[in-house]
Structure formats: C-alpha cells, structure tokens
Write an enzyme that holds these catalytic residues in place. Structure first.
Site, short mmCIF file in Angstrom:
data_model
loop_
_atom_site.label_atom_id
_atom_site.label_comp_id
_atom_site.label_asym_id
_atom_site.label_seq_id
_atom_site.Cartn_x
_atom_site.Cartn_y
_atom_site.Cartn_z
N ASP A 329 0.81 -1.22 0.00
CA ASP A 329 0.00 0.00 0.00
C ASP A 329 0.85 1.27 0.00
O ASP A 329 2.03 1.25 0.34
CB ASP A 329 -0.88 0.03 1.26
CG ASP A 329 -2.00 -0.99 1.20
OD1 ASP A 329 -1.97 -1.85 0.29
OD2 ASP A 329 -2.88 -0.95 2.08
N HIS A 470 3.78 -2.12 3.24
CA HIS A 470 3.84 -0.79 2.64
C HIS A 470 5.18 -0.62 1.95
O HIS A 470 6.21 -0.63 2.63
CB HIS A 470 3.63 0.28 3.72
CG HIS A 470 2.30 0.19 4.38
ND1 HIS A 470 2.03 -0.72 5.39
CD2 HIS A 470 1.14 0.86 4.15
CE1 HIS A 470 0.77 -0.58 5.76
NE2 HIS A 470 0.20 0.36 5.02
NI NI Z 1 -2.55 3.06 3.37
#
Ligand code: NI
Length: 518
Positions: A329, A470
């Site tokens: 992400d 991430h």
């Molecule tokens: Ni996010």
C-alpha cells in the site's frame, strides 16, 4: 475398476506392421546390440510440437533458484483465463508445491516443468505436460495430457478421445498385440494395465467358447466417455495406463509411450513409443477424438488464440493450491523498483494499492508492475478516510484514482483498499469495486523492523492469506527476500488478489479479508 467386455473384433494386423517386424528382426540379426525399439520408433512418430516452434505465442517461463532447490516451468498463454492455460499452470503449481514440500535435506534438487502441443486447431488444443528432475526427483509426477475442446470451452482428459470403456479395452489390446508381435513378449510378461486387459480378454474369450450363453457382466454399464464427468472418472480409474501419455502419430494412428524397462527387448536409454495403427482405432475414437486427430495432423500455429491483457484475469486455480497474496500500500515510492526485482526472482505476483496522486510521478514503475504480471489496486487519491466523505466525494476520489492508473497501463484497478481499512454504509453503497482488506498485518509502517516484519509474515500466513505491507518503507522492502524464500520453500505461490479470490464472484462494495478455507 468395473471393467466390462463386449464383443471383441480381432485387431487387424496390416501389411505395414509385418514389414516392420521384418525390418526389426533383420536389425536384430544383422547388427549385434541393436535394439528393436530403434527400428520400430520411426514408424510410430508421435506428433508433439515444442512450445518454441510456435513463434509469436506468448509464453510464461520462470526459473526460481532458492537456497536448496531450483524450479523451472514454461507454459503458453492462450489468452486471459483460457481454461487450458489455467489448468496447465495449476497442475504445474501443484507439482511444484509437492516437490518443495518433499525436498530432501541435502543437495539442490531441480524440477523442470515444460510442455509440448499434441494438437492445435480452432476446435481442439492438445497439451502434454512433463516434469523432469536430473536427480530422478520428478519421476513421480509422470506425464499428463490434456485436451481443450473449444465447443464446450472445457479441458478434457485423454479418455474423452474414445467412445466408451470398451474402446479403452480394445486399444489396450492393440498395444498388447504390438508387444506380443514386435517384442516377442508372452501374455504373462505384458506389463501393468496392458497385461491385465489382455489376460482378462483371453479368459473371457475362453469362457465364451465354453458356454454358448450370452452372459452379461455386472450392473453398471461401461462409462460413456463423451460425458466429461464419466471421462474424468475413467481417467482416474485408468490413471496407470500407458495411454495416459498418448499422442497421435503422423499416419493418423496413435503413438503410445511405454516404460522401456517394462519391455525386455527395448533399449532402456531410448524413449519407447508403440504404434497403434489407424485401422485399429476407427471404431473406438469418439467424435471429439476424431476432431483431436484432425487437429494433431493439421497442427496449425496460426490457430492459436492471441493473448491480450485487458483486465485482471485468473491465471491459476487457487482453490486447488497453496496461494498467498502479497499486497503493498501507499506507493509507488523510491523503493518500489527494488521490490519489483525481488519479486521477479521468485516469480511472485503481487498487488499494489497505489495512491492516485503518486502515480504520475512513477509512470515507469507502474508499467513495470503491469508487464511483470502484478495487479494494480485503488488506494484513493491521497489517502483520505473514505468513511469521512460524502457519496459524491467518494465517487470522485475513486474515479480520479482509477483514471490515473488506467491512463498509464490501460487497465482500471478492479479492487479498492480503503485507507486505514475504514469504510461505512455510504462507502459500501457508493463504490463499484469490492473492498479488499487483509488477514495478516505486518505492522511494518509502525515497527520499521525488517526481521520482525518477515517473521510476522512467515508465521501467520495460511493458504488463502492476504498480507499487508507498505512499499514506501525501505525496512519493509528489506524484509521481502526472507518472506519470499521461506514461503516459496514451503510450497506457496505468490498470486494477485484476482488470482487469490479466483472464480468467486466478488461483489461491489463488499469487504473481503482473505480466501482462507480454515
Ligand atoms: Ni494506506
């Protein structure tokens, strides 16, 4: 196996066969050490075409070298979610998992998976999947043959080439006949199912001669192989048959591969294929079998469909596999390129939930993601909480982000990851895509500790898991090689969200965390 026996016409021995016997016999007489198989082989030339002979055909291939193993596969892509491509890929993936799960402690065993075409036409595509290992490790997998029928858009087993189970018996008898006549084997010497069928045939012939009764066998009739389910059932019952590795031959007959170790006169170093002549087949091929034979003889590469990557389609069947979806992400970012290289080393496909506002900065990274087979997902324009927006704002944000992605790769994100995993009724009612959360949260954004991230990911993954990372953090990207190595060695396949949820229809606005079965 409920095997029945109808009336059995004698297998015709043609003059071609006799000529063959003479050649073979001469070869044996005149050249010491010359084996019959070398003489007979050319007459039973199998139609098998390697993938590379079809130029322009999109092919997926990959070599993954881990610390204790090497796995290779290659298969053609016949179009987005083409049933034959999905089936070949799934079988290869299953075999890879079995291979990696059963690895011996020592050495670096290799598994090499490839395929040949047995037939190509607009109506039928035949494929032969092989698995070799230089250390004899892949032998247990054998060869698998698959037949794609365009009319029903399904993949059929080899048994579907024949009319019914009686036909299977007849073709086994034809193989027995070749072994008895060309290789001087006695009935008792005939190997495996060929021997069983031949023996049963002899017994039943004797019984019939003894009593004039029209005795009939037990209740269930022979399987009707034009029915896909019954063909599948027959393929399971006849799994050990040499016919499971059959090809059509250049003369319109069959070339049936036998294990040369089962045939005393054969050269164990050479492949042994036995001819079943077209005359011995005529009554026994199904309608589909005739179409498959035509396809084999014509074998036209221009008949193969072209693949176009226009959407995120299913490429393998995760319901039958150990799959995990890695999701990243908040990117793309400065570490994403490095991550893409790591993923490529393990033939890993991931899903990137990107921010629309960052996409324009990294068009090359997005294109690379797309060409490497990764999936792009929507993580909103600039990470605002969707639950705090009006329906109009949600719609605008999601559309703007979708457009930014599709302008670069030509494909819109098919799923949304809401920032903070946050949504409400307005979100659910407004969006046109499913919302994908996760079941394994590595907390990488918080701990920034590569070892902890890797450990958490490895320890908590189950088949069907969605892992949250991430890729904007260097510490996260540093954790990925360990995650890939460990999960790969445990037999996992790294797939996109589309592949993980596969053929399940995901509903717009619904939330999904994983595809685990436990
Ligand atoms: Ni996010």
């Amino acid at each position: 196996m409920g095997v029945l026996f109808g009336k059995v016409p004698l297998v015709v021995v043609t003059s071609l066969r006799r000529k063959l016997s003479v050649t073979a016999a001469l070869g044996l007489l005149l050249i010491p050490g010359c084996h019959a198989s070398e003489e007979i082989l050319p007459y039973a030339e199998a139609i098998r075409t390697p993938v590379e002979d079809f130029s322009g055909l999109p092919v997926s291939s990959s070599t993954v070298e881990s610390e204790h193993s090497t796995v290779f596969y290659r298969y053609p892509r016949l179009g987005q979610s083409h049933p034959l491509t999905v089936e070949i890929r799934t079988i290869m993936a299953q075999r890879q998992t079995t291979f990696l799960e059963d690895l011996p402690e020592e050495g670096t065993p290799e598994l090499h998976q490839d395929m040949d075409f047995l037939a190509v036409s607009p109506e039928v595509v035949g494929a032969r999947i092989t698995a070799d290992s230089p250390d004899d490790f892949g032998d247990e997998f054998g060869v698998e043959t698959l037949w794609y029928d365009a009319a029903s858009d399904t993949v059929l087993p080899w048994t579907a080439l024949f009319t019914d189970e009686n036909a299977l018996e007849e073709v086994h008898l034809a193989v027995a006949d070749v072994l008895e006549n060309e290789y001087d084997m006695s009935l008792e010497q005939l190997p495996g199912l060929v021997g069983e069928v031949a023996l049963r045939h002899q017994e039943e012939t004797e019984e019939q001669e003894g009593s004039a009764d029209d005795e009939q066998s037990d209740g269930d009739g022979p399987l009707d192989l034009s029915d896909p389910e019954q063909a599948q059932q027959a393929a399971e019952q006849w799994a050990d048959s040499p016919l499971a590795d059959l090809a059509f031959s250049t003369d319109g007959g069959l070339a049936v591969r036998m294990n040369p170790e089962d045939v005393p006169d054969a050269d164990p170093a050479n492949e042994l294929t036995l001819p079943v002549e077209p005359e011995s087949l005529e009554e026994f091929l199904s309608t589909f079998g005739y179409r498959a034979r035509d396809a084999a003889v014509s074998n036209d590469p221009s008949d193969l469909p072209d693949e176009e990557l226009t959407e995120h389609g299913v490429t393998l069947d995760c319901e039958r596999l150990k799959c995990v979806a890695l999701t990243f992400d908040d990117g793309p970012g400065e570490h994403t390129d490095r991550l893409l290289e790591m993923l490529a080393d393990y033939d890993a496909h991931a899903t990137f939930y990107v921010l629309g506002s960052l996409v324009e900065e990294y068009p090359d990274v997005l294109e690379r993601m797309h060409t490497q087979g990764h999936e792009l997902g929507n993580h909103t324009w600039k990470h605002d909480d969707l639950a705090g927006m009006s329906a109009k704002e949600i719609r605008e944000d999601i559309e703007r982000t979708n457009d930014s992605v599709s302008q670069i790769i030509g494909v819109e994100p098919s799923t949304i990851r809401p920032p903070y995993g946050s949504s409400n009724d307005t979100v659910h009612e407004t969006v046109d895509q499913p919302l994908i959360l996760w079941d394994v949260d590595t907390m990488d954004w918080q701990n920034r500790d590569s070892e902890a991230v890797a450990e958490h990911a490895i320890d908590n993954t189950a088949p069907g898991s969605v892992l949250l990372f991430h890729d904007i953090h260097g510490s996260t990207v540093d954790a990925i090689p360990d995650v890939l190595e460990e999960l790969h060695n445990s037999g996992y396949h790294f797939v996109t969200v589309a592949d993980l949820f596969g053929f399940n229809e995901l509903d717009a606005g619904e939330t999904y965390t994983d595809a685990r079965v436990d």
